[in-house]
Design an enzyme around this catalytic site. Structure first.
Site, PDB file in Angstrom:
ATOM      1  N   SER A   1      -9.977  -0.453   6.797  1.00  0.00           N
ATOM      2  CA  SER A   1      -9.365  -0.308   5.470  1.00  0.00           C
ATOM      3  C   SER A   1      -8.680  -1.553   4.918  1.00  0.00           C
ATOM      4  O   SER A   1      -8.303  -1.578   3.751  1.00  0.00           O
ATOM      5  CB  SER A   1      -8.372   0.851   5.485  1.00  0.00           C
TER       6      SER A   1
ATOM      7  N   SER B   1      -9.816   2.043   2.692  1.00  0.00           N
ATOM      8  CA  SER B   1      -8.926   2.788   1.828  1.00  0.00           C
ATOM      9  C   SER B   1      -7.968   1.916   1.018  1.00  0.00           C
ATOM     10  O   SER B   1      -7.425   2.359   0.014  1.00  0.00           O
ATOM     11  CB  SER B   1      -8.091   3.749   2.664  1.00  0.00           C
TER      12      SER B   1
ATOM     13  N   LYS C   1       0.859  -1.192   0.000  1.00  0.00           N
ATOM     14  CA  LYS C   1       0.000   0.000   0.000  1.00  0.00           C
ATOM     15  C   LYS C   1       0.892   1.238   0.000  1.00  0.00           C
ATOM     16  O   LYS C   1       1.914   1.278   0.712  1.00  0.00           O
ATOM     17  CB  LYS C   1      -0.888  -0.025   1.242  1.00  0.00           C
TER      18      LYS C   1
END
Ligand SMILES: [Mg+2]
Ligand SMILES: [Zn+2]
Lengths: 98, 502, 497
Positions: free
Chosen positions: C179, C155, C80
């Site tokens: 997330s 997210s 990420k």
């Protein structure tokens, strides 16, 4: 709970260093008012005798010994600088304390 | 800006009662910063002592310096504070380019030390108790240099350059409770408090507390209230007053300025002010459109600090003798007046004299050298006594040589000079310069005989009982031996040879 | 040769270790897959082809020298774009960090490198991890590989989409309010939020420090465990890191078993706002647990109804402070430095230009909640709610070993549906937030497709702090039972790209 006005949003934007445009002030004022209205339900517990939780873990006294670790090189430190001069971060004029 | 005519100090004090609050920031002398392992050594290349944490790079996290916490607890204990059983760091949020995260990691409503006091001794010996509100841990900011303006000031500068080597150096902020009842002595109390605090910090060994280096910085908050009134007036906050003398001057100036404003029916603005060394005045800082709102909240990246009672007691037991107590003990041991002690203190000679006596010298001799010859030399060269190229060991050795009769006062002075000039330790200087007292009785006897022969009239007077006249003959002998004789012994010999009792 | 991108991480590691394939072949297969499909999916913000191949070669050389390889050596992973990577751009999905190349590695990335994991690149995300759809990325949305017109959750939508689209077998995520878990649920994959303090936060660009936690995204429970074991553990650079060994999650994942386990179904997480098909699949899975020998009871956690409100005060408060460092002085974007603006103005102009709407909203909301006069009513009360939620969990875990609920109330929603309605968007994290507030461990595992839209549904499993192994034991048992029923992994039902 009081709602949030356009002026208050402008004040928050100044505190948070956001140069909001006029139309954004209206847009955000409406949205923030909705959100604050929704989250205000937490204040139901305001008068309850409950201790606050700031940290999810019951840890205390996490410390390191006072021993020097390697720093970055000045080149690494300045590698992301938008501007530099004399091995220092170059920034626009600072208004403030003399 | 309207210039206010200052009210004469005495006049101001006749009407008003000053209330002060002093906030002192002390930079700790730890090896590393408060929340990262970067070195704190002074004078390093710009931005060479920074890391992701103290630069506030995205993702970096703080870890508390254990020695920083220990120093905070020791300072708290020395100030007779209570030590929190559990406390947290808090973020103080405000934007400023010298602060990499745009929040200062500090403490808010849970300081590590609180509710203490410091007794300070005024010039006349009176003790004044200054109550301590709190002592808390926080971090220093980076340093900015302003380019393009006059004399490096912020106004008119086109841009600024930032060096973050100082960012994150541990600070202890010590805040007094309102200091009331000092009356006209308020400025003196302020100065004495900062001086005493500095001594205390140095005695604890947690910082060198050199104000001229910014290792100790003082904010003076002051307000006036009409005599007899109980509630406080509006205060001004004079920032960064960075010498003992300035602390006193700033307080005095603000008393006079406040009185002028109040007398004229005006209102004091609560504002920060800047102190000017050149004329001792203060001027207002930039007026902010909005009140500061620091939005403090508990620092989520650090866990609470909970000093165990055992540890606190251990640290308490290891505290050094408090400077004031030590000073009074030394004053008594040395048998000197309050005033003389003050001079010793002002000269920064207490430690040096103690070290010299520890090395075997009698206290009066040690004091004589440090406060006399050496103080003069330090003064001439504009250095601190401690920075002279001579140490307590050397001075003690000179005293020993005098005591055993190998040196007289005049020679001792020359030896000291030699050491200061880098000629080596006292014994080496004696050797190189050939400064031994002439103790060969034969040679000395001959010189005395010569002096008597050459000053027959004086000799006659002495024989006739005018013993004071012997000084002239002693002088002649000393001259003949180029000063390398023990004057007392010379006198003895003269009187002996002339058959009079000394 | 079989398609290397379809293998699990565990299989890939075995084949590399045995010499059946080389790490370079595996890396190249994944890079080719990314090249083929990522234009459609947009899971990646940055691909580090050179770095990946160099690492893969290193692994192959190690093997050639006869050195012992770690359990994930040579296995590709996506990271990420919120973890700092030395020398590789890190943007956090924001314009304000466009082009920033960190001079240091996050602890988790350092651990991946030490474990010889091959890092393929950085994945898309909602800006600063604020969002539940990845639509708040400054670099455009990511599509859900099940239906590219729908969101992959957020997210960490980029990470979950990458593993769903077979661009990587593993990915790193972060979970502040869901997330990792919510994207896992809507993409039919596995996502774990470890116990707070179980994985170092050093080098994770902070959103909300007291809630953020890094964790694994994978296609199988065992793969998630293998990644969890590599990234977990104490870090002296993170003061909030737990100084205890990580529970043996890999062993737990290999020994899925729920016989005799006490499972509590959270009664608060159903009803209005929950998609019928989601509840149906969750109920069936709970029934499956019972069939597998678990003892299932209903458990009420009344304070959970206030979790969302508390979260939307605590997270914005912390983020308003955490994001203050993006001021145009030391790194990142700078706008308006034309000689006429002061530093303060340049900061405000830069933040205005560099932050997206959701970030601005939360920064202002947090600034408001911490302001004098409002602190007690908002931030202070939210912290009290946090205590009440922790107490609800304590009470529940006095009765049961794990709690279960839907991971998220609905399946993947269409891109654009909730962008103008922040409150609707926030509801996606309704069920995941309590675990972040309390700091315990939670996982999302697939439990089938909702009948009405054919999209994946996730079951959330919650275990007490430091009982992360429990999640894997339950997750693995369910995974095995489900696959026995379906005859194949759920992802095989996804359309090919
Ligand atoms: Mg301070
Ligand atoms: Zn540092």
């Amino acid at each position: 709970m009081p709602g949030i006005s356009r002026e208050e949003v402008a004040h928050l934007a100044r505190l948070a260093r956001l140069e909001l445009k006029d139309e954004e002030l209206d847009h955000f004022a409406g949205q923030l008012d909705d959100i604050i209205g929704a989250v205000a339900t937490v204040s139901d517990v305001a008068n309850e005798d409950v201790p606050p939780t700031s940290h999810p873990l019951p840890l205390t006294n996490v410390m390191r010994p006072d021993t020097v670790r390697p720093s970055l090189t000045p080149q690494q430190a300045l590698s992301g600088a938008p501007a530099q001069e004399q091995q220092r971060f170059k920034v626009p004029q600072i208004l403030g304390e003399d | 800006m309207t210039v206010t005519e200052l009210v004469p100090y005495e006049e101001a004090l006749a009407t008003y009662d000053p209330v002060m609050g002093l906030e002192v920031h002390v930079e700790l002398g730890t090896a590393t910063k408060m929340f990262c392992g970067c070195s704190t050594t002074l004078g390093a290349d710009a931005n060479s002592q920074t890391c992701p944490t103290c630069l506030g790079l995205p993702g970096a996290l703080p870890v508390v310096n254990a020695t920083g916490v220990e120093s905070a607890v020791r300072i708290g204990l020395a100030l007779h504070c209570e030590i929190a059983e559990w406390c947290r760091f808090a973020r103080k949020n405000y934007f400023y380019p010298d602060m990499p995260k745009n929040f200062q990691t500090s403490q808010y409503d849970e300081p590590i030390a609180f509710d203490g006091y410091l007794d300070v001794q005024l010039e006349d010996g009176e003790i004044f108790r200054v109550e301590i509100e709190r002592a808390h841990m926080e971090e220093d900011t980076g340093k900015s240099t302003h380019i393009g303006g006059a004399t490096g000031r912020i106004h008119g500068a086109s841009h600024s350059l930032l060096d973050y080597n100082r960012a994150g150096i541990p600070l202890i902020e010590i805040v007094t409770k309102p200091i009331e009842g000092a009356g006209e002595r308020a400025p003196e109390v302020a100065k004495a408090y900062v001086a005493e605090l500095r001594e205390l910090i140095k005695a604890l060994g947690v910082s060198e507390a050199r104000m001229e280096m910014g290792q100790m910085r003082c904010d003076v908050n002051l307000s006036l209230r009409p005599k007899g009134e109980r509630s406080f007036g509006t205060r001004s906050e004079t920032k960064n007053v960075n010498s003992l003398r300035s602390v006193e001057r700033a307080a005095r100036f603000e008393v006079q300025r406040h009185a002028a404003v109040l007398d004229a029916g005006g209102k004091i603005v609560q504002e920060t002010r800047h102190f000017h060394e050149d004329d001792g005045s203060t001027t207002p800082g930039r007026v902010k459109e909005e009140a500061e709102d620091y939005r403090y909240f508990p620092e989520p990246d650090l866990v609470p600090v909970a000093p165990s009672r055992e540890w606190v007691e251990e640290l308490r037991a290891g505290l050094p003798e408090l400077p004031r107590v030590r000073r009074n003990r030394l004053r008594e041991e040395w048998g000197i007046s309050q005033h003389e002690m003050q001079s010793v203190l002002n000269a920064g000679a207490v430690g040096l004299i103690v070290a010299t006596t520890d090395a075997g010298a009698p206290a009066d001799q040690a004091r004589k050298w440090w406060m006399g010859e050496l103080a003069r030399r330090a003064n001439e060269s504009g250095t601190d006594l401690a920075d002279l190229p001579i140490g307590p060991e050397d001075v003690a050795r000179v005293c020993a040589l005098v005591a055993e009769g190998s040196l007289n006062d005049k020679l001792a002075r020359q030896v000291i000079e030699g050491v200061l000039d880098g000629e080596g330790a006292p014994d080496e200087v004696v050797e190189k310069r050939g400064l031994k007292v002439v103790s060969d009785e034969g040679a000395l006897g001959a010189a005395v005989d010569e002096a008597i022969a050459g000053n027959a009239a004086v000799a006659e007077k002495i024989r006739g009982g005018k013993v004071q006249a012997a000084g002239a003959l002693v002088g002649a002998v000393m001259k003949a031996t180029r000063g390398q004789a023990d004057a007392a012994r010379v006198r003895e010999l003269i009187l002996e040879k002339l058959g009079v009792e000394g | 040769m079989a398609d290397l991108t379809r293998l699990t991480a565990a299989q890939t590691a075995e084949m590399i270790a045995s010499g059946e394939v080389t790490a370079v072949e595996v890396a190249e297969a994944h890079l080719a897959r990314i090249e083929a499909v990522d234009e459609k999916v947009h899971a990646f913000l940055h691909i580090d082809r050179e770095g990946a191949l160099a690492k893969a070669r290193e692994v192959d050389e190690k093997r050639a020298r006869g050195e012992r390889l770690g359990p994930l050596a040579g296995v590709p992973a996506a990271v990420k774009d919120l973890f700092t990577t030395e020398g590789v751009p890190t943007t956090v999905g924001s314009k304000i960090l466009e082009g920033w190349i960190p001079p240091y590695d996050s602890t988790v990335v350092r651990k991946l490198k030490e474990a010889d994991v091959v890092i393929l690149g950085k994945t898309n995300m909602d800006e600063f991890a604020m969002g539940s759809s990845t639509e708040n990325s400054a670099y455009g949305p990511t599509g859900n590989p099940w239906d590219l017109t729908r969101v992959p959750g957020g997210s960490g939508g980029g990470s979950s989409a990458a593993i769903t689209a077979y661009e990587a077998p593993l990915a790193l995520g972060t979970d502040t309010g869901g997330s990792i878990r919510q994207p896992a649920a809507v993409t039919g994959t596995v996502g774990v939020k470890p116990t707070y303090g179980g994985v170092s936060r050093y080098g994770m660009v902070a959103f909300s420090s007291s809630l953020d936690q890094a964790g694994p995204c994978a296609r199988t429970v065992l793969d998630a465990a293998l990644l969890h074991a590599v990234i977990g553990g104490h870090d002296e650079l993170d003061s909030t890191s737990i100084d205890q060994p990580v529970p043996d999650v890999v062993a737990a994942a290999r020994n899925g078993d729920v016989a005799g386990l006490r499972v509590g179904v959270v009664t608060e997480f159903r009803g209005e706002g929950y998609q019928a098909g989601v509840l149906q699949r969750v109920d069936e899975t709970v029934e499956l647990l019972r069939e597998l020998g678990a003892e299932v009871v209903e458990v009420s956690c009344p304070s959970f109804t206030k979790a969302l409100a508390a979260y939307y005060l605590i997270a914005p408060s912390e983020c308003s402070s955490n994001l203050a460092r993006f001021d145009a002085m030391r790194y990142g974007l700078r706008v308006g430095d034309d000689g006429t603006h002061s530093a303060e103005e340049v900061t405000a102009l830069t933040r205005e230009a560099g932050f997206g709407d959701e970030v601005k909203r939360r920064v202002m909301l947090g600034t408001y909640a911490l302001s004098s006069g409002y602190y007690d009513a908002y931030y202070g009360s939210a912290q009290k709610v946090r205590t009440l939620i922790t107490r609800d969990f304590e009470r529940a875990f006095g009765e049961v070993d794990v709690l279960v609920s839907p991971t998220t109330p609905t399946t993947a929603f269409p891109i654009g549906e909730r962008t103008d309605d922040p409150m609707a968007m926030y509801l996606a994290d309704l069920c995941t937030i309590p675990s972040n507030l309390a700091g315990n461990a939670a996982m999302s595992v697939p439990c089938g497709l909702a009948p009405e839209d054919g999209l994946p549904v996730g079951l959330q499993i919650i275990a007490p702090a430091m009982a992360d192994d429990c999640l894997y034991r339950v997750g693995a048992a369910l995974e095995a039972a489900h696959q026995a029923r379906w005859g194949h992994p759920l992802l095989e039902e996804a359309p090919s790209l």
